[in-house]
Motif scaffolding. Structure first.
Motif: not given
Length: 131
Positions: A90-118
């Protein structure tokens, strides 16, 4: 395109930093390392390729290919590895603990867009997982 995932392992989860050409893309969360056991472990370190995938549950997302003894290893949004992942990343914008993160959907959309473009430009997308 080559993505590099550098991990830090903890008993309750695995945190990572995903980069491309030395530039940070996002952080990641995964399950802890448990000998590559299906649904309870992160995947082994190594080199993999990524492709587009569609499912009812996650819509368009990313699949990590040819993981030894595993299938359907995906990149998809999640903020708690132990509760929301079965071996996926799971891509996350910010880590908040071991195996924990915040704003995953935002990070995922950015990663997906970059990978799909390639991928749309007929580039292969390689994922290198290391610690």
């Amino acid at each position: 395109m080559v993505l590099q995932l550098t991990r830090t392992y903890f008993p309750n989860g695995t945190n990572g930093k995903l980069e491309c050409k030395g530039k940070s893309i996002c952080n990641t969360i995964e399950l802890p390392w448990r000998e590559n056991e299906t649904r309870v472990s992160c995947i082994p370190e190594g080199k993999y390729f990524i492709k587009k995938r569609y499912s009812q549950k996650f819509q368009w997302h990313l699949e990590v290919l040819d993981v030894k003894n595993r299938s359907l290893i995906l990149f998809h949004p999640a903020n708690n590895a132990l509760l929301e992942l079965n071996g996926c990343i799971a891509p996350v914008t910010k880590l908040s603990g071991p195996g924990l993160g915040l704003m995953s959907r935002k990070a995922f959309i950015s990663l997906k867009s970059m990978v799909y473009k390639a991928l749309d430009n007929k580039e292969s997308v390689e994922l290198i997982v290391k610690s």
